[in-house]
Scaffold this active site. Sequence first.
Site: not given
Length: 598
Positions: A442-444
């Site tokens: 997550y978060e890229g």
Amino acid sequence: MPTYTPPLRDMQFVMHEVLHVVDDLTAIPKHADMDVDTINAVLEEGGKFAAEVAFPLNQSGDAEGCKLDPVTHEVTTPTGFKEAYAKYVEGGWPALACDTAFGGQGLPHIVNQCFYEMLNSANQSWTMYPGLTHGAYAALHAHGTEEQKQTYLHKMTSGEWLGTMCLTEAHCGTDLGLMRSKAEPQADGTYKITGEKIFISAGENDMASNIIHLVLARLPDAPVGIKGVSLFIVPKFLVKQDGSLGARNGIYCGGLEHKMGICGNATAQLVLDGAVGTMVGQPNKGMQAMFVMMNAARLGVGNQSLGQTEVAYQNALAYAKERIQMRSLTGVKAKDKPADPIIVHPDVRKMLLTAKAYAEGGRALLCYSAMLLEKEHSHPDEKVRKDAGELLAMLTPIVKAFITDNGHISTNACMQVFGGHGYIKDWGMEQFARDNRINMIYEGTNTVQSLDLLGRKILGNNGATLRKFGKLVGQLVAEEGVNEKMAEFITPIAILGDQMTKFTTEIGFKGFQNADEVGAAAVDYLRVAGHLVFGYFWARMAQVALREIAAGNTDSFYLAKVQTARFYFAKLFPETATLMRTARAGSKVLMDTDAALA
């Protein structure tokens, strides 16, 4: 049952002996009175909260998970989570590094960073509830109107209200330009927002009286793609003029994800059904404000894996000292026992030292990054602010991807130390590995971070920022280049520093001809860059430790630091040679594979 001891001594070493953070902080007017004792005292108390309040809920929260009432759409967090959050608020912890104008304590970011490392070690799932709020706070602090700030930031600073970021939709993850959520303008200046969001961490919970969702959506006349995205404040409960809570807003939890890890955190599917929102920033410029939150989150995710690496290492080390199995290859070590402790075996030590080296290297990088963030926002010298911001932008994808990849390596290695017991829930090791795994996604995803580093942060300015970091390496090499005791730490980074210029130029030239070459090399490139950064900080830590030893300091901490640095450069750093070779292998062996992938 696992245990956890806050690594205060190592934090103090990094902050005060390696980085000398107080010297940098006192050059910033709002921190002019900051001192070592204050920082240490706050973190000592923070460590007690992490170890005594958050940590005991980690395994039980994982086993119990969150519960959704399908009728009311309310979510109940695991037993004890709400009460622990109340203690967190009562202790003033949400306000630690927040602006004093909104009731914050105004302490440096590095204090909050170290506190959150301990919270992440103690209980990543619980920590995500207040952790997401810091990102929402930062976005509103940077881009909100004065009215929005006055309405929301006081309550978010106090911890009375929590915050989230609502980006992802089922049909689009990283590619936010594909989102479909709509925002219809209303006569009173608000917007009616309709759509669905998924994977919203802490998206619904019973821990605070209100949740301030920051939601990305499209205006009716928005341009296609990412340039047509706007950002909106969508509170769970509408806020009246006097600041009190009003009617329930049209945003509710439609489901909770059933996940591999972080089971104590409510990863929510949120439905927006004509929810009332107010715009943050300018129309179709939502990503500018959201990137403030996303960059803060990326640093935070790196910190999550640092926390998981540290707690996994502590438990694996304790187990290896107690667990007896076979005899040492060089002869009996524990004559009073039927077998030797497994810590006598070389490969067990390799696994332990891998986790230790990655934890302590990650701590140095994150503390350094926290100081860059402080300088970027608060230093009186404009050039210092600009340079700090540029360097932090380059280091952010390394923090996020390199530290989380290392966390995956480390937590699995530590689980392996336990053998079959590592696979059993009672010992807690498999949870550390499971909880860490999301951090790479997550978060890229880490591939996205690698593309960001190589494509935007390095090639995007023709390597200018990389050269700035290279100057730091060069200064250390010049300072210690003739010191024989430092040669095993200085020579590797000096060689890699020189190689990086040619390596980067070569990848950039191939990418100019064929963009897939950048995509094929990016992940390997980031790990090479990560080792250059870690190598620099490990050399600095070895430098300080060797000076203390030479001065007659007999504290075994310094000898341990030198030994760990020696291991890192001998056993982990050399993977850079293989990574550069695989990066140079190019895109053809990946893209010319239609038959293989048919």
